[in-house]
Design a protein around this motif. Structure first.
Motif, PDB file in Angstrom:
ATOM      1  N   ALA A 191     -53.589 -60.400 -56.880  1.00 12.37           N
ATOM      2  CA  ALA A 191     -52.312 -59.921 -56.350  1.00 12.37           C
ATOM      3  C   ALA A 191     -52.609 -58.767 -55.406  1.00 12.37           C
ATOM      4  CB  ALA A 191     -51.403 -59.461 -57.484  1.00 12.37           C
ATOM      5  N   ALA A 192     -51.640 -58.440 -54.568  1.00 13.31           N
ATOM      6  CA  ALA A 192     -51.884 -57.375 -53.602  1.00 13.31           C
ATOM      7  C   ALA A 192     -50.612 -56.611 -53.281  1.00 13.31           C
ATOM      8  CB  ALA A 192     -52.455 -57.961 -52.312  1.00 13.31           C
ATOM      9  N   VAL A 193     -50.804 -55.348 -52.905  1.00 13.17           N
ATOM     10  CA  VAL A 193     -49.769 -54.592 -52.207  1.00 13.17           C
ATOM     11  C   VAL A 193     -50.330 -54.314 -50.822  1.00 13.17           C
ATOM     12  CG1 VAL A 193     -48.330 -52.524 -52.142  1.00 13.17           C
ATOM     13  CG2 VAL A 193     -49.060 -53.462 -54.349  1.00 13.17           C
ATOM     14  N   THR A 194     -49.577 -54.676 -49.800  1.00 13.60           N
ATOM     15  CA  THR A 194     -50.002 -54.450 -48.420  1.00 13.60           C
ATOM     16  C   THR A 194     -48.898 -53.654 -47.746  1.00 13.60           C
ATOM     17  OG1 THR A 194     -51.174 -56.549 -48.405  1.00 13.60           O
ATOM     18  CG2 THR A 194     -50.643 -55.607 -46.243  1.00 13.60           C
ATOM     19  N   GLY A 195     -49.256 -52.676 -46.938  1.00 14.22           N
ATOM     20  CA  GLY A 195     -48.187 -51.931 -46.284  1.00 14.22           C
ATOM     21  C   GLY A 195     -48.657 -50.944 -45.253  1.00 14.22           C
ATOM     22  N   ARG A 196     -47.681 -50.215 -44.744  1.00 17.47           N
ATOM     23  CA  ARG A 196     -47.942 -49.228 -43.693  1.00 17.47           C
ATOM     24  C   ARG A 196     -49.028 -48.256 -44.148  1.00 17.47           C
ATOM     25  NH1 ARG A 196     -44.351 -49.878 -39.828  1.00 17.47           N
ATOM     26  NH2 ARG A 196     -42.449 -50.984 -40.410  1.00 17.47           N
ATOM     27  N   ALA A 197     -50.009 -48.041 -43.258  1.00 17.76           N
ATOM     28  CA  ALA A 197     -51.163 -47.213 -43.603  1.00 17.76           C
ATOM     29  C   ALA A 197     -50.737 -45.845 -44.115  1.00 17.76           C
ATOM     30  CB  ALA A 197     -52.077 -47.075 -42.388  1.00 17.76           C
ATOM     31  N   GLU A 198     -49.698 -45.257 -43.481  1.00 16.34           N
ATOM     32  CA  GLU A 198     -49.342 -43.880 -43.880  1.00 16.34           C
ATOM     33  C   GLU A 198     -48.755 -43.841 -45.287  1.00 16.34           C
ATOM     34  OE1 GLU A 198     -48.118 -45.644 -41.409  1.00 16.34           O
ATOM     35  OE2 GLU A 198     -45.935 -45.431 -41.225  1.00 16.34           O
ATOM     36  N   LEU A 199     -48.095 -44.915 -45.728  1.00 13.36           N
ATOM     37  CA  LEU A 199     -47.576 -44.966 -47.103  1.00 13.36           C
ATOM     38  C   LEU A 199     -48.715 -45.220 -48.081  1.00 13.36           C
ATOM     39  CD1 LEU A 199     -44.402 -47.226 -46.668  1.00 13.36           C
ATOM     40  CD2 LEU A 199     -44.442 -44.752 -47.053  1.00 13.36           C
ATOM     41  N   MET A 200     -49.492 -46.254 -47.785  1.00 18.21           N
ATOM     42  CA  MET A 200     -50.574 -46.658 -48.691  1.00 18.21           C
ATOM     43  C   MET A 200     -51.597 -45.536 -48.850  1.00 18.21           C
ATOM     44  SD  MET A 200     -49.837 -49.812 -49.645  1.00 18.21           S
ATOM     45  CE  MET A 200     -51.365 -50.317 -50.417  1.00 18.21           C
ATOM     46  N   ASP A 201     -51.912 -44.854 -47.744  1.00 11.57           N
ATOM     47  CA  ASP A 201     -52.937 -43.816 -47.786  1.00 11.57           C
ATOM     48  C   ASP A 201     -52.407 -42.473 -48.271  1.00 11.57           C
ATOM     49  OD1 ASP A 201     -54.986 -45.467 -47.085  1.00 11.57           O
ATOM     50  OD2 ASP A 201     -54.995 -44.941 -44.955  1.00 11.57           O
ATOM     51  N   ALA A 202     -51.113 -42.407 -48.550  1.00 11.19           N
ATOM     52  CA  ALA A 202     -50.550 -41.161 -49.083  1.00 11.19           C
ATOM     53  C   ALA A 202     -51.087 -40.872 -50.482  1.00 11.19           C
ATOM     54  CB  ALA A 202     -49.020 -41.245 -49.123  1.00 11.19           C
ATOM     55  N   VAL A 203     -51.452 -41.929 -51.209  1.00 10.53           N
ATOM     56  CA  VAL A 203     -51.906 -41.742 -52.600  1.00 10.53           C
ATOM     57  C   VAL A 203     -53.336 -41.199 -52.622  1.00 10.53           C
ATOM     58  CG1 VAL A 203     -52.325 -42.905 -54.799  1.00 10.53           C
ATOM     59  CG2 VAL A 203     -50.387 -43.607 -53.376  1.00 10.53           C
ATOM     60  N   HIS A 204     -53.578 -40.204 -53.484  1.00 10.20           N
ATOM     61  CA  HIS A 204     -54.887 -39.560 -53.630  1.00 10.20           C
ATOM     62  C   HIS A 204     -55.942 -40.556 -54.129  1.00 10.20           C
ATOM     63  CE1 HIS A 204     -52.392 -39.323 -57.224  1.00 10.20           C
ATOM     64  NE2 HIS A 204     -53.506 -39.586 -57.886  1.00 10.20           N
ATOM     65  N   PRO A 205     -57.208 -40.381 -53.753  1.00 11.28           N
ATOM     66  CA  PRO A 205     -58.271 -41.262 -54.240  1.00 11.28           C
ATOM     67  C   PRO A 205     -58.299 -41.288 -55.762  1.00 11.28           C
ATOM     68  CG  PRO A 205     -59.096 -39.880 -52.456  1.00 11.28           C
ATOM     69  CD  PRO A 205     -57.696 -39.384 -52.783  1.00 11.28           C
ATOM     70  N   GLY A 206     -58.368 -42.479 -56.316  1.00 15.55           N
ATOM     71  CA  GLY A 206     -58.359 -42.634 -57.773  1.00 15.55           C
ATOM     72  C   GLY A 206     -56.977 -42.884 -58.331  1.00 15.55           C
ATOM     73  N   GLY A 207     -55.948 -42.722 -57.488  1.00 20.02           N
ATOM     74  CA  GLY A 207     -54.574 -42.906 -57.967  1.00 20.02           C
ATOM     75  C   GLY A 207     -54.185 -44.373 -58.165  1.00 20.02           C
ATOM     76  N   LEU A 208     -54.929 -45.274 -57.577  1.00 24.60           N
ATOM     77  CA  LEU A 208     -54.636 -46.712 -57.691  1.00 24.60           C
ATOM     78  C   LEU A 208     -55.903 -47.430 -58.158  1.00 24.60           C
ATOM     79  CD1 LEU A 208     -52.904 -47.213 -54.199  1.00 24.60           C
ATOM     80  CD2 LEU A 208     -51.754 -46.790 -56.392  1.00 24.60           C
ATOM     81  N   GLY A 209     -55.717 -48.517 -58.865  1.00 25.14           N
ATOM     82  CA  GLY A 209     -56.900 -49.302 -59.229  1.00 25.14           C
ATOM     83  C   GLY A 209     -56.736 -50.072 -60.511  1.00 25.14           C
ATOM     84  N   GLY A 210     -57.852 -50.346 -61.178  1.00 22.71           N
ATOM     85  CA  GLY A 210     -57.887 -51.162 -62.385  1.00 22.71           C
ATOM     86  C   GLY A 210     -59.238 -51.855 -62.457  1.00 22.71           C
ATOM     87  N   THR A 211     -59.688 -52.152 -63.665  1.00 26.10           N
ATOM     88  CA  THR A 211     -61.036 -52.700 -63.849  1.00 26.10           C
ATOM     89  C   THR A 211     -61.270 -53.963 -63.023  1.00 26.10           C
ATOM     90  OG1 THR A 211     -61.011 -51.866 -66.107  1.00 26.10           O
ATOM     91  CG2 THR A 211     -62.695 -53.514 -65.583  1.00 26.10           C
ATOM     92  N   TYR A 212     -60.315 -54.894 -63.118  1.00 26.89           N
ATOM     93  CA  TYR A 212     -60.539 -56.213 -62.523  1.00 26.89           C
ATOM     94  C   TYR A 212     -59.879 -56.405 -61.170  1.00 26.89           C
ATOM     95  CZ  TYR A 212     -62.268 -57.728 -67.079  1.00 26.89           C
ATOM     96  OH  TYR A 212     -62.981 -57.866 -68.225  1.00 26.89           O
ATOM     97  N   GLY A 213     -59.052 -55.472 -60.737  1.00 25.89           N
ATOM     98  CA  GLY A 213     -58.273 -55.671 -59.505  1.00 25.89           C
ATOM     99  C   GLY A 213     -59.181 -56.043 -58.340  1.00 25.89           C
ATOM    100  N   GLY A 214     -58.915 -57.188 -57.699  1.00 27.57           N
ATOM    101  CA  GLY A 214     -59.737 -57.630 -56.584  1.00 27.57           C
ATOM    102  C   GLY A 214     -61.099 -58.112 -57.058  1.00 27.57           C
TER     103      GLY A 214
END
Ligand code: PLZ
Length: 459
Positions: free
Chosen positions: A313-336
């Motif tokens: 599954a994916a979330v795709t979107g405007r770079a400024e929205l997606m990149d607003a989140v701090h590193p480590g704020g999104l993820g999961g063991t198996y995602g992608g």
């Protein structure tokens, strides 16, 4: 004694995929003895809360057919709920998955990355609506994508509220359940639900109180007035909507409703999230359903058709929205996961090489007149709707719009017995939906439609 489970090679085939004989073939009653044995095992070991539509246990599938443990071959009008759009075990998917499985199966992208993940995100940027700068994050299921789209929208805007709609379906995790409209079976006794979710009326032409002509205009006016008076635009992080509602009944909003909502969101700094988990990847005759009205969402959630049946599954979107989140704020063991990414690259290749968006339009052109003709003969059919290969008929009591779920269930059961896989849906359970794999042959479509017509004649 335990019934024998027929292996694919005994039914004339070494494996599934498009080489399976593209035919309906019933050699036992449905379900047959081998499936019934497996059903008994299932009942002793699988939780009752996980249900099924039809207890035929599948051993191979491909093109437009599902082959079961008794050697029956059923016509597939469900695609595992809009997933196997490129067909089961599509060669492009099988090849890439096999190669990937031999190389490595997992590293965790958050630990040591790999190219497949990046390549999928590049494809998503290229294929999704809008030519702005985009970023993507990958997950395992649609519900997880929805959860993350809301996380991103809240984080980027600093606002709490999320707007959802009547008849919406967004998944079964806690926040996704809160966004989903229907109580049974999805929400009943599973609360309390996540907060700051506000539900709005949906532009549902058949059921709009003053009729379909006024629906787009009045629904838009009501929604925007309610957002203003009950939430306040400046408190709304996101509005999430399926461009064609899936589980809620294949509700196609009238022309103009989606673009006006998107415009309203733009004016007020609200993130417009298109949930294209069911509609995406060529299903409706375009790569994404938003394209039918030129709508460019800020964020788009995808899953299902993306990877030919592998979980991605994916979330795709405007770079400024997606990149607003701090590193480590999104993820999961198996995602992608690398195997799922390989499958996605194969599936998207197949969609492009075989022009499956065009094929979805052909399927619609072939099926719609037949469904409309059926509606002429059967007054219980109150509406025929959909786009491309995402089509449905809504069953009502003749002369009213009162839902007739028992007719939907009777017709579906008759189709199943005759070897045609069809699904129902809808807030009232009164919608028959058709989601064939986009690689299905015309002759199977034709035969499936004849079975449906016979089922109506008997219902
Ligand atoms: N958003 C628009 O259609 C999944 C649900 C099947 P997951 N629809 C099938 C069931 O009964 O559980 C769906 C969807 C839309 C989100 C989801 C959720 O996707 O991959 O099932 O989590």
């Amino acid at each position: 004694m335990t019934a024998h489970i027929a292996q694919p090679e005994e039914t004339g085939q070494r494996s599934g995929g498009p080489a399976l004989p593209q035919e309906r073939r019933l050699v036992t009653e449905i379900p047959g003895p081998a499936s019934r044995d497996l059903l008994a095992r299932r009942q002793r070991s699988v939780a009752a809360g996980v249900s099924h539509v039809l207890p035929v246990f599948i051993t191979a599938a491909g093109g437009g057919v599902l082959v079961d443990a008794d050697g029956n071959s059923l016509i597939d009008f469900g695609s595992g709920i809009a997933v196997t759009s490129v067909g089961n075990s599509a060669p492009e998917v099988v090849e890439r998955v096999t190669e990937q499985v031999r190389s490595f199966t997992h590293t965790c992208f958050m630990v040591t990355p790999y190219e497949g993940y990046v390549a999928v995100c590049e494809q998503l940027a290229r294929r999704t609506p809008g030519d702005h700068d985009k970023r993507s994050a990958l997950f395992n299921s649609g519900a997880e994508a929805v959860e993350n789209a809301v996380k991103i929208a809240r984080h980027a805007t600093g606002r709490p509220a999320v707007v959802t709609f009547d008849h919406a379906y967004h998944g079964r995790t806690n926040l996704a359940m809160a966004l989903t409209a229907k109580n049974m079976p999805y929400k009943h006794r599973f609360g309390p639900f996540a907060g700051e979710i506000y539900r709005m009326p949906m532009a549902y032409p058949l059921r709009w109180p003053t009729g379909p002509t006024n629906c787009a205009q009045e629904a838009y006016a009501t929604v925007t007035e309610l957002i203003h008076s009950q939430i306040g635009e400046q408190n709304v992080a996101a509005l999430i909507i399926e461009p064609i509602q899936g589980e809620g009944g294949f509700v196609v909003p009238p022309v103009g409703f989606l673009p006006r909502l998107a415009e309203f969101c733009r004016t007020h700094g609200i993130v417009f999230i298109a949930d294209e988990i069911q509609t995406g990847f060529c299903r409706t005759g375009n790569w994404f359903a938003c394209e039918h009205e030129g709508v460019v969402p800020d964020l788009i959630t995808t899953a299902k058709g993306i990877a030919g049946g592998m979980p991605l599954a994916a979330v795709t979107g405007r770079a400024e929205l997606m990149d607003a989140v701090h590193p480590g704020g999104l993820g999961g063991t198996y995602g992608g996961n690398p195997v799922a990414c390989a499958a996605a690259l194969g599936a998207m290749q197949a969609m492009e090489d075989h022009d499956l968006a065009g094929r979805a339009r052909n399927i619609g052109a072939l099926m719609l007149p037949r469904l409309r003709a059926l509606a002429e003969r059967h007054p219980q059919i109150g509406d025929v709707r959909g786009r491309g290969a995402m089509l449905a008929i809504e069953l009502i009591r003749p002369g009213t719009i009162e839902p007739a779920p028992e007719v939907a269930n009777r017709v579906a059961a008759a189709c199943h017995t005759a070897g045609l896989m069809v699904l129902t849906c809808g807030t009232f359970g009164n919608v028959l939906r058709f989601l064939p794999p986009l690689v299905i042959s015309d002759h199977l479509l034709d035969e499936g439609l004849s079975i449906l017509a016979d089922a109506f004649a008997m219902a």
